[in-house]
Scaffold this motif. Sequence first.
Motif, PDB file in Angstrom:
ATOM      1  N   SER A   1       0.837  -1.212   0.000  1.00  0.00           N
ATOM      2  CA  SER A   1       0.000   0.000   0.000  1.00  0.00           C
ATOM      3  C   SER A   1       0.867   1.255   0.000  1.00  0.00           C
ATOM      4  O   SER A   1       0.617   2.205  -0.756  1.00  0.00           O
ATOM      5  CB  SER A   1      -0.934   0.006   1.214  1.00  0.00           C
ATOM      6  N   ILE A   2       1.870   1.276   0.865  1.00  0.00           N
ATOM      7  CA  ILE A   2       2.762   2.436   0.921  1.00  0.00           C
ATOM      8  C   ILE A   2       3.518   2.599  -0.399  1.00  0.00           C
ATOM      9  O   ILE A   2       3.679   3.709  -0.912  1.00  0.00           O
ATOM     10  CB  ILE A   2       3.748   2.288   2.097  1.00  0.00           C
ATOM     11  N   LEU A   3       3.971   1.482  -0.954  1.00  0.00           N
ATOM     12  CA  LEU A   3       4.736   1.534  -2.205  1.00  0.00           C
ATOM     13  C   LEU A   3       3.873   1.989  -3.381  1.00  0.00           C
ATOM     14  O   LEU A   3       4.268   2.872  -4.150  1.00  0.00           O
ATOM     15  CB  LEU A   3       5.321   0.147  -2.487  1.00  0.00           C
ATOM     16  N   TRP A   4       2.707   1.388  -3.514  1.00  0.00           N
ATOM     17  CA  TRP A   4       1.870   1.663  -4.692  1.00  0.00           C
ATOM     18  C   TRP A   4       1.031   2.926  -4.561  1.00  0.00           C
ATOM     19  O   TRP A   4       0.592   3.487  -5.573  1.00  0.00           O
ATOM     20  CB  TRP A   4       0.979   0.462  -4.982  1.00  0.00           C
ATOM     21  N   ALA A   5       0.778   3.387  -3.330  1.00  0.00           N
ATOM     22  CA  ALA A   5       0.002   4.624  -3.169  1.00  0.00           C
ATOM     23  C   ALA A   5       0.729   5.796  -3.809  1.00  0.00           C
ATOM     24  O   ALA A   5       0.108   6.692  -4.388  1.00  0.00           O
ATOM     25  CB  ALA A   5      -0.240   4.894  -1.689  1.00  0.00           C
ATOM     26  N   GLN A   6       2.038   5.793  -3.724  1.00  0.00           N
ATOM     27  CA  GLN A   6       2.823   6.917  -4.241  1.00  0.00           C
ATOM     28  C   GLN A   6       2.915   6.926  -5.760  1.00  0.00           C
ATOM     29  O   GLN A   6       3.197   7.964  -6.352  1.00  0.00           O
ATOM     30  CB  GLN A   6       4.224   6.872  -3.629  1.00  0.00           C
ATOM     31  N   SER A   7       2.682   5.758  -6.376  1.00  0.00           N
ATOM     32  CA  SER A   7       2.765   5.704  -7.840  1.00  0.00           C
ATOM     33  C   SER A   7       1.401   5.573  -8.516  1.00  0.00           C
ATOM     34  O   SER A   7       1.208   6.065  -9.623  1.00  0.00           O
ATOM     35  CB  SER A   7       3.648   4.520  -8.268  1.00  0.00           C
ATOM     36  N   MET A   8       0.448   4.922  -7.841  1.00  0.00           N
ATOM     37  CA  MET A   8      -0.861   4.674  -8.466  1.00  0.00           C
ATOM     38  C   MET A   8      -2.025   5.292  -7.711  1.00  0.00           C
ATOM     39  O   MET A   8      -3.178   5.138  -8.125  1.00  0.00           O
ATOM     40  CB  MET A   8      -1.089   3.165  -8.604  1.00  0.00           C
ATOM     41  N   GLY A   9      -1.772   5.944  -6.578  1.00  0.00           N
ATOM     42  CA  GLY A   9      -2.845   6.579  -5.827  1.00  0.00           C
ATOM     43  C   GLY A   9      -3.743   5.564  -5.133  1.00  0.00           C
ATOM     44  O   GLY A   9      -3.304   4.492  -4.705  1.00  0.00           O
ATOM     45  N   ILE A  10      -5.039   5.889  -5.034  1.00  0.00           N
ATOM     46  CA  ILE A  10      -5.995   5.020  -4.331  1.00  0.00           C
ATOM     47  C   ILE A  10      -6.088   3.660  -5.003  1.00  0.00           C
ATOM     48  O   ILE A  10      -6.218   2.629  -4.343  1.00  0.00           O
ATOM     49  CB  ILE A  10      -7.382   5.692  -4.277  1.00  0.00           C
ATOM     50  N   ARG A  11      -6.018   3.641  -6.319  1.00  0.00           N
ATOM     51  CA  ARG A  11      -6.073   2.370  -7.052  1.00  0.00           C
ATOM     52  C   ARG A  11      -4.957   1.437  -6.596  1.00  0.00           C
ATOM     53  O   ARG A  11      -5.170   0.227  -6.427  1.00  0.00           O
ATOM     54  CB  ARG A  11      -5.955   2.645  -8.562  1.00  0.00           C
ATOM     55  N   GLY A  12      -3.780   1.965  -6.349  1.00  0.00           N
ATOM     56  CA  GLY A  12      -2.659   1.149  -5.897  1.00  0.00           C
ATOM     57  C   GLY A  12      -2.906   0.543  -4.525  1.00  0.00           C
ATOM     58  O   GLY A  12      -2.529  -0.604  -4.258  1.00  0.00           O
ATOM     59  N   ILE A  13      -3.561   1.312  -3.648  1.00  0.00           N
ATOM     60  CA  ILE A  13      -3.866   0.806  -2.304  1.00  0.00           C
ATOM     61  C   ILE A  13      -4.845  -0.359  -2.389  1.00  0.00           C
ATOM     62  O   ILE A  13      -4.693  -1.378  -1.698  1.00  0.00           O
ATOM     63  CB  ILE A  13      -4.438   1.936  -1.432  1.00  0.00           C
ATOM     64  N   MET A  14      -5.832  -0.233  -3.250  1.00  0.00           N
ATOM     65  CA  MET A  14      -6.819  -1.312  -3.403  1.00  0.00           C
ATOM     66  C   MET A  14      -6.201  -2.551  -4.038  1.00  0.00           C
ATOM     67  O   MET A  14      -6.506  -3.686  -3.647  1.00  0.00           O
ATOM     68  CB  MET A  14      -7.998  -0.812  -4.247  1.00  0.00           C
ATOM     69  N   LEU A  15      -5.338  -2.350  -5.013  1.00  0.00           N
ATOM     70  CA  LEU A  15      -4.661  -3.491  -5.635  1.00  0.00           C
ATOM     71  C   LEU A  15      -3.735  -4.188  -4.633  1.00  0.00           C
ATOM     72  O   LEU A  15      -3.589  -5.417  -4.666  1.00  0.00           O
ATOM     73  CB  LEU A  15      -3.865  -3.029  -6.848  1.00  0.00           C
ATOM     74  N   ALA A  16      -3.138  -3.424  -3.742  1.00  0.00           N
ATOM     75  CA  ALA A  16      -2.293  -4.017  -2.703  1.00  0.00           C
ATOM     76  C   ALA A  16      -3.114  -4.941  -1.813  1.00  0.00           C
ATOM     77  O   ALA A  16      -2.659  -6.034  -1.427  1.00  0.00           O
ATOM     78  CB  ALA A  16      -1.641  -2.912  -1.864  1.00  0.00           C
ATOM     79  N   THR A  17      -4.328  -4.534  -1.485  1.00  0.00           N
ATOM     80  CA  THR A  17      -5.217  -5.380  -0.676  1.00  0.00           C
ATOM     81  C   THR A  17      -5.561  -6.662  -1.409  1.00  0.00           C
ATOM     82  O   THR A  17      -5.540  -7.759  -0.826  1.00  0.00           O
ATOM     83  CB  THR A  17      -6.503  -4.614  -0.333  1.00  0.00           C
ATOM     84  N   ALA A  18      -5.864  -6.557  -2.701  1.00  0.00           N
ATOM     85  CA  ALA A  18      -6.212  -7.736  -3.487  1.00  0.00           C
ATOM     86  C   ALA A  18      -5.045  -8.718  -3.555  1.00  0.00           C
ATOM     87  O   ALA A  18      -5.213  -9.936  -3.351  1.00  0.00           O
ATOM     88  CB  ALA A  18      -6.636  -7.316  -4.893  1.00  0.00           C
TER      89      ALA A  18
END
Length: 422
Positions: free
Chosen positions: A375-392
């Motif tokens: 979530s921390i890694l992908w939030a900075q590059s993909m925003g909210i979408r990255g946080i959700m993908l991290a959960t998946a």
Amino acid sequence: MNAKKFLALQSLFYGFANSIEALVPLLLAPILTRMLDPTGYGVWVLFVTYATFMRPIVGLTTQDAIRMRFLDFDQKQLDQFTHTALLVMVALAVFVSLATMVFGDFIETATKFPKAWLVSIVIAALLYEVFYMVLALQQFHNRRKQFLLTQVIQAGLSMAFIVAFLTSGWDWRGVVLGRMLGMAIAAAYSLRSLGFTLPSLFRVPKRSFYRNIASFGLVYWPAGAVVMVVGTTDKVVAAHFLGIEASAMYGVAALFASAFWMVNYSFVMAWTPWLFRKLKAAAEDGMQEVVSVSALYFVLAALAAASFYFFAVLFAPIILGEAFHTAIPLLKYIMLAIVLQGFFMHNMKFLHYDKRIEMMSAFSALAIGLNIGLSILWAQSMGIRGIMLATAVSFLAAFLISGVLVIARYANLQKGARTLAG
């Protein structure tokens, strides 16, 4: 087919009962997204997030301890266990409330939540934990009328109080107070329906289960808290890296996914007591029926998620205020995460029956750790979408690894059944 019909009817009932609670945020969405700005709504989302996260800290995941031991206790032991659990919850809530007062400035900075309302999070967590604990008792006792009425009281009063406070000029604070009042009255009713009276609750149990509850809660905490911790991580990361408004958008998108989660959870509620009894007899009867039901669950859960997604995309622009329409493209990502979360929880019930709580906690800790890092890694590059993908991705990994143990468990039981049949 008899088992499938029974589970279908049970799931429909729990689906209907749980949908009452799930409908509250959806029915309130047109009001909240128009009467609160994104910042105010974001604070409300954080309140729900932190209260949910605090639940296993205050309650030590007692409801799962009750489910695991329900068939082992007689009624007197069950009442003693429940009474002790309630006493422990209140004591922990008092301790955590004092801690929030002492370290209020630090917690406010870390959580982005107003210091003056930090104690309300602890109180709400206690009310939530008591509420869901008594629902678990009503479920296993098969007291469906009381289960349904408890949900109706909570949902109806929460909505009534929230609307009254908002129309009186309150902001997100009115939403918080309304939700807490509704939950408190529903929890009091449900405790009364189970035979607990106010004088009896204030008495210290003569035969207590303090050590049992504490040891279970400490070991089981990651497993009991995984859904809550992951949800908290997502919203806190969104608030810290993308702003409170981003947390609000995440919460709005999660509204529709939570409606699907309630349907999925309804099946799990109906399935768990049935599964435990089937696994108890599996050495003689085999696992064909369990495997059949599980396979059907995976198929129907995926189809239900797709249906909920198309429904959400169609009606979200009508339900939500214009300021929140940017959350609609995020629905597919959060829905995928919720589906995989449900698959993982399916596997966990097999381990739950075996009382392998250490293994359950290890898999849950894996999901939590992966989610935090990604979530921390992908939030900075993909925003909210990255946080959700991290959960998946986190729940997918935990589902696949835990599935190996479940399959091994099935093979051993099936082999034993064939040996006995031979």
